[in-house]
Structure formats: structure tokens, C-alpha cells
Design an enzyme around this catalytic site. Structure first.
Site, mmCIF file in Angstrom:
data_model
loop_
_atom_site.group_PDB
_atom_site.id
_atom_site.type_symbol
_atom_site.label_atom_id
_atom_site.label_comp_id
_atom_site.label_asym_id
_atom_site.label_seq_id
_atom_site.Cartn_x
_atom_site.Cartn_y
_atom_site.Cartn_z
ATOM 1 N N ARG A 1 -12.884 15.806 -33.779
ATOM 2 C CA ARG A 1 -12.208 16.866 -33.031
ATOM 3 C C ARG A 1 -12.663 18.200 -33.610
ATOM 4 O O ARG A 1 -11.913 18.911 -34.250
ATOM 5 C CB ARG A 1 -10.682 16.748 -33.116
ATOM 6 C CG ARG A 1 -10.086 15.509 -32.513
ATOM 7 C CD ARG A 1 -9.825 15.558 -31.025
ATOM 8 N NE ARG A 1 -10.982 15.386 -30.177
ATOM 9 C CZ ARG A 1 -10.901 15.145 -28.855
ATOM 10 N NH1 ARG A 1 -9.725 15.042 -28.278
ATOM 11 N NH2 ARG A 1 -11.975 15.020 -28.134
ATOM 12 N N ASP B 1 1.960 20.670 -20.187
ATOM 13 C CA ASP B 1 1.263 19.423 -20.462
ATOM 14 C C ASP B 1 2.229 18.582 -21.294
ATOM 15 O O ASP B 1 2.364 18.771 -22.504
ATOM 16 C CB ASP B 1 -0.054 19.674 -21.208
ATOM 17 C CG ASP B 1 -0.796 18.365 -21.493
ATOM 18 O OD1 ASP B 1 -0.148 17.295 -21.435
ATOM 19 O OD2 ASP B 1 -2.004 18.411 -21.768
ATOM 20 N N TYR C 1 0.835 -1.203 0.000
ATOM 21 C CA TYR C 1 0.000 0.000 0.000
ATOM 22 C C TYR C 1 0.869 1.252 0.000
ATOM 23 O O TYR C 1 0.563 2.233 -0.681
ATOM 24 C CB TYR C 1 -0.952 0.007 1.214
ATOM 25 C CG TYR C 1 -1.942 1.147 1.113
ATOM 26 C CD1 TYR C 1 -3.118 0.987 0.390
ATOM 27 C CD2 TYR C 1 -1.661 2.396 1.680
ATOM 28 C CE1 TYR C 1 -4.005 2.029 0.252
ATOM 29 C CE2 TYR C 1 -2.540 3.450 1.537
ATOM 30 C CZ TYR C 1 -3.722 3.265 0.823
ATOM 31 O OH TYR C 1 -4.587 4.304 0.668
ATOM 32 N N LYS D 1 0.218 8.081 -23.378
ATOM 33 C CA LYS D 1 0.620 8.427 -24.752
ATOM 34 C C LYS D 1 2.118 8.142 -24.915
ATOM 35 O O LYS D 1 2.519 7.011 -25.090
ATOM 36 C CB LYS D 1 0.306 9.897 -25.036
ATOM 37 C CG LYS D 1 -1.163 10.181 -25.322
ATOM 38 C CD LYS D 1 -2.018 10.238 -24.109
ATOM 39 C CE LYS D 1 -3.378 10.853 -24.336
ATOM 40 N NZ LYS D 1 -4.216 10.783 -23.129
ATOM 41 N N PHE E 1 -7.299 22.002 -24.404
ATOM 42 C CA PHE E 1 -7.547 20.576 -24.512
ATOM 43 C C PHE E 1 -8.775 20.288 -23.646
ATOM 44 O O PHE E 1 -8.959 20.885 -22.589
ATOM 45 C CB PHE E 1 -6.355 19.698 -24.111
ATOM 46 C CG PHE E 1 -6.683 18.260 -24.366
ATOM 47 C CD1 PHE E 1 -6.758 17.774 -25.661
ATOM 48 C CD2 PHE E 1 -7.020 17.405 -23.326
ATOM 49 C CE1 PHE E 1 -7.163 16.470 -25.923
ATOM 50 C CE2 PHE E 1 -7.426 16.090 -23.582
ATOM 51 C CZ PHE E 1 -7.489 15.619 -24.885
ATOM 52 N N THR E 2 -9.601 19.345 -24.099
ATOM 53 C CA THR E 2 -10.913 19.100 -23.490
ATOM 54 C C THR E 2 -10.855 18.946 -21.967
ATOM 55 O O THR E 2 -11.476 19.718 -21.238
ATOM 56 C CB THR E 2 -11.541 17.852 -24.131
ATOM 57 O OG1 THR E 2 -10.606 16.768 -24.038
ATOM 58 C CG2 THR E 2 -11.871 18.095 -25.590
ATOM 59 N N PHE F 1 -18.455 14.971 -26.224
ATOM 60 C CA PHE F 1 -18.025 14.141 -27.355
ATOM 61 C C PHE F 1 -17.937 12.663 -26.999
ATOM 62 O O PHE F 1 -18.077 11.802 -27.850
ATOM 63 C CB PHE F 1 -16.673 14.628 -27.910
ATOM 64 C CG PHE F 1 -15.559 14.628 -26.896
ATOM 65 C CD1 PHE F 1 -15.382 15.698 -26.044
ATOM 66 C CD2 PHE F 1 -14.700 13.550 -26.788
ATOM 67 C CE1 PHE F 1 -14.367 15.696 -25.098
ATOM 68 C CE2 PHE F 1 -13.676 13.542 -25.851
ATOM 69 C CZ PHE F 1 -13.521 14.609 -24.996
#
Ligand code: PM9
Length: 461
Positions: free
Chosen positions: A386, A219, A76, A262, A128-129, A453
Site C-alpha cells: 500500500r 464509503d 430474476y 468487509k 482509495f484506489t 498494483f
């Protein structure tokens, strides 16, 4: 040897295990599409032949990463995999402190809650969303300060992800530095078509923000792809390595949010990395509320190990060259056939210009949503809207945002598909392009409140 004189790239790996794909008939796809409300997010993955919806969490891990899963320390607290991850992030991203999160938006949630006060403004190189939504939920307003060229699909500027310094200066003057907790800079810029910023631009942004005491949060989701473009396109970087460029980029920023799904070649994971001890202390405390203890942040020990190992593979030049090379291969095929796409070709995806593709369909009838549906119907290739659907609604007026870019993203997971899959994809898009005039738009029949979306439903007009 310079990059330009090297021979064709080929994947720096061979295939050891395969995942069979299901081929479907057109009537089967028509049925699946109808059931999914013409939203590719709502299709069952089983009904998809080539899945180019996203490069997020869909990458193929290496044997070294899979082996790492067996070395997961599932304690943990204080898992050894956390410390491996911390070492890898310090080595390649250079930040002092790490807070793991289950994925990128977990990190965005923490940083937005900690740094943004109601009434603040957050300038950034295109929205960005999930990033913008977290900023808004914290009471902030996102301000787009990307260069104008980013909104023009045919403009070939090699650094369409750059921040327009004048726009940034204007908002600092107008709002006052105290109302700007940080500048949000993404590399590459997903919604602009996977476009990079230049190191020169980042340095200039640093100088300007330093003058006003404003922080920069990076980001870094596709920072390695951004580093590759800097190596290829920016004077003075040809002989630098990807790790050198990545470290330099991060050194001009105060912290980073990361979706490791990514660049970092894993199926799940993310982190918030910071240099400021006070912000870190707050994030380390807050992660316990929303994600999990500060040494796992919603991840299993094995996930952190896969990520730590993924970082080392992701920064290898041959890997990144083949990754971006595959995207370029498909992009060039489409350009040869006259299909309108965002240029230059981006790092993780080809972005089809749906406004030009379907010039007969107005934006209010969702040309990009329609195009993604048509491509699926044609061949079982799944892509993503997009455009106006992703852009959502203005939180004050309730009206749609009408983004200049109305795109379909044809996104390549890393190390997953072969060149033959690429050929089939290009052929399908070209076929739809050839019969584009006969296709009509859609209407939205269900709209969820947040990030519509993902779950909105449509019907053909
Ligand atoms: N990007 C993508 O497909 C996944 C879901 S949104 C359709 O491109 C950036 C630049 C991203 C991103 C996710 C996130 C959020 C932050 N920044 O999905 O929460 O491209 O790990 O990351 C998606 P998570």
C-alpha cells in the site's frame, strides 16, 4: 461494566468446519514468487500459508449465513432476499433506498457516473484506489482533505481519519460549491491504516457542506469498525451501542457506497444506499446497464440473504471487539519488537511502515512491494503493498504519485485465523526486520494502465 475493565476478549464462536492449509518450503516459495513477478496479488492462493492479503470477501460466514444460502430466491425479479436486505439496511444504516451491486466498486461506478461532471472536484479523507479511479473516469479530480496527522505513521491521534475542515473550506472557496458534487468520506480510512473519523468531525463536515449545499457520500465499507472506535475513544459514546452509533453516522450523510465483502461478513456483495429520490431513480435505472436488475444488482438471491444476515452479526459488540482485538494483538507484538507500524493500530490491519523498515531502499525501488515479497518468502504469509505502486500515476503528468505513506498491509479476514496463526505471522515479520539491512529493492518490469498494483510485475535489483 466499562470496556476498560472487561477481561481479555475471545472469539464469540467455535470452529465447526476447517479448510486445510498447505505448508511450502522456501525454495517452493522462491519459485512461486518469481513466477508471480514478486507481486503477492499474482500468487496462487494454494501456495499461500496464512493469507493476510485482504479482509475483502475472505471472511468466514456463520452457520446462520450458510443456512441462508439455502433460502436463496433466485427469481430474476423481486427476490424475497432483496427485501430482507433492504430491511436490514434500513434498520442499521438508515437510508431510504437500496441499489444492490456486485461489490463496492459497482456502487462507486454508479454514483460517480451519476453525480460527477467533467471538471468537478471530489474532496475526501484520503484516496482509495477504486473510488478515486471511478471519480477520475467520470471526469472528476480527487482532492485529499484528510488531517495532516494521517500522513504521519507515528502520530497517535485517535481520529486520524478526520477531515481537515480548513482544507475542505479552501477547496470549496477555490473551486466553488457548484463544482463539488459531494464530499467523499470513508470510515475507517483504509489507506491511512484503518483509522477512524470522529462523530464530532463528521457533524462539522455536515454543517459546512450544508452551508454550501454539498452532499456527503459515505464509503461505509468498514463503518462498523469506525463505530467501534467512536465507542471506545470519543466522549459521550461509551454507553451507546454500535447500532446506535452506526445509525447516527449515516444520518449525517446523503448516501453510501458499500463493499459488503468487509464489515458484512460475506464473500461477495455491495450496495449503493441513498436518501435522495431523484438520484436513486437514476441509479436504479443505471444499475440495469452495468450490474443487473435493480432487485439483484449482479448478486444471486442467496448472496443478498447472506449479506442481510451478516449485517445483524457484524454489529454485535462481542464480534467487533474480538475482530479488532485480534488485529491489536499482532500489532502489539510487533511494537514490542520495535517493528515500525502505523499507530494507533487500525481496525482491519496492521500497516508496516516500509520506509522506516527499509531505510536503505528509496521509494522508487518499491520498499513496500519488496517487504511484502520478503515476508511471503520467509513464511508463506501473504500481505499487500500500500505505497507507491498502489498510488499509481498522476492522470495529468503521468508521473508516479509519491505517497507519504509507503506501507505493507497485514490484513485480517474476519473469523478466519487463530491466535497461533497470529503468532507465526508476527514471528515472521520480526525475523525479516532483524535482517532488513541485507535486503535490496526492486524494479517494475510490467505496468498495466489501471490499478497497477493488482497486476504489475517486478524483478529484484
Ligand atoms: N478494498 C481491500 O483489500 C479490496 C480490493 S482493493 C485492493 O482493502 C474501500 C474503503 C475499500 C474497497 C476495497 C472498496 C472497493 C471501496 N472502499 O473491492 O469493489 O477498502 O468490493 O470495494 C479492498 P470492492
Amino acid at each position: 461494566m466499562t470496556i476498560q475493565t472487561q477481561r481479555s476478549w475471545a472469539e464469540p464462536f467455535k470452529i465447526k468446519m476447517v479448510e486445510p492449509l498447505k505448508m511450502t518450503t522456501k525454495p517452493e516459495r522462491e519459485k512461486a514468487l518469481k513466477e508471480a513477478g514478486y507481486n503477492t496479488f499474482l500468487l496462487r492462493s494454494e501456495d499461500v500459508y496464512i493469507d493476510l492479503l485482504t479482509d475483502s470477501g475472505t471472511n468466514a460466514m456463520s452457520e446462520h449465513q450458510w443456512a441462508g444460502l439455502m433460502l436463496g430466491d433466485e427469481a430474476y425479479a423481486g427476490s424475497r432476499n432483496f427485501f430482507h436486505l433492504e430491511d436490514a439496511i434500513k434498520k442499521h444504516y438508515g437510508y431510504k433506498y437500496l441499489v444492490p451491486t456486485h461489490q463496492g466498486r459497482g456502487a462507486e461506478h454508479l454514483i460517480s457516473k451519476i453525480m460527477i461532471k467533467p471538471g468537478d472536484f471530489i474532496p475526501g479523507n484520503m484516496y482509495f484506489t477504486t473510488t478515486r479511479l471511478h471519480q477520475e473516469l467520470a471526469g472528476g479530480t480527487f482532492i485529499d482533505v484528510i488531517v495532516d496527522e494521517a500522513h504521519d505513521t507515528s502520530n497517535k491521534n485517535p481520529f486520524k481519519g478526520n477531515i481537515d475542515l480548513q482544507k475542505l473550506e479552501n477547496i470549496i472557496k477555490k473551486a466553488g460549491a457548484k463544482k463539488i458534487p459531494y464530499v467523499s468520506i470513508a470510515g475507517t480510512v483504509n489507506m491511512a491504516g484503518g483509522q477512524p473519523f470522529s462523530m464530532k468531525n463528521l457533524k462539522q463536515v455536515r454543517e459546512l457542506t450544508d452551508k454550501h449545499g454539498i452532499k456527503i457520500i459515505f464509503d461505509a465499507t468498514r463503518a462498523i469498525e469506525n463505530a467501534y472506535f467512536i465507542k471506545l475513544r470519543e466522549d459521550g459514546y461509551q454507553n451507546k451501542t454500535i447500532p446506535d452509533i452506526l445509525l447516527e453516522m449515516c444520518s449525517y450523510t446523503d448516501g453510501a457506497t458499500m463493499s459488503a465483502k468487509k464489515d458484512l461478513l460475506v464473500n461477495i456483495g455491495g450496495f449503493l444506499a441513498l436518501n435522495d429520490g431523484d438520484i436513486f431513480e437514476e441509479a436504479r435505472n443505471m444499475v440495469v446497464i452495468y450490474e443487473g436488475l435493480h432487485t439483484y444488482g449482479g448478486l444471486a438471491g442467496r448472496d443478498m440473504e447472506a449479506m442481510a444476515r451478516g449485517i445483524e452479526e457484524a454489529v454485535l459488540f462481542d464480534h467487533i471487539r474480538a475482530r479488532v482485538g485480534q488485529v491489536e494483538y499482532v500489532g502489539n507484538k510487533l511494537l514490542e519488537a520495535g517493528v515500525p507500524i502505523v499507530e494507533p493500530i487500525g481496525g482491519h490491519a496492521i500497516f508496516l511502515d516500509a520506509k522506516q523498515f527499509f531505510s536503505q531502499i528509496p521509494q522508487t525501488e518499491f520498499p513496500a512491494q519488496t517487504l511484502a515479497a520478503e515476508i511471503y518468502l520467509d513464511s508463506g504469509v501473504r500481505t499487500m503493498e500500500r505505497g507507491i505502486v498502489s498510488a499509481g500515476r498522476n492522470k495529468d503528468t503521468g508521473d508516479h504519485y509519491y505517497p507519504k505513506l509507503e506501507l505493507v498491509r497485514v490484513t485480517f479476514p474476519r473469523r478466519v485465523y487463530t491466535q497461533a496463526h497470529c503468532d507465526v505471522t508476527a514471528e515472521s515479520i520480526i525475523d525479516v526486520f532483524e535482517r532488513r539491512q541485507s535486503i535490496k529493492g526492486m524494479k517494475m518490469v510490467y505496468e498495466p494502465k489501471y490499478l497497477r498494483f493488482f497486476q504489475a510485475r517486478f524483478e529484484r535489483l
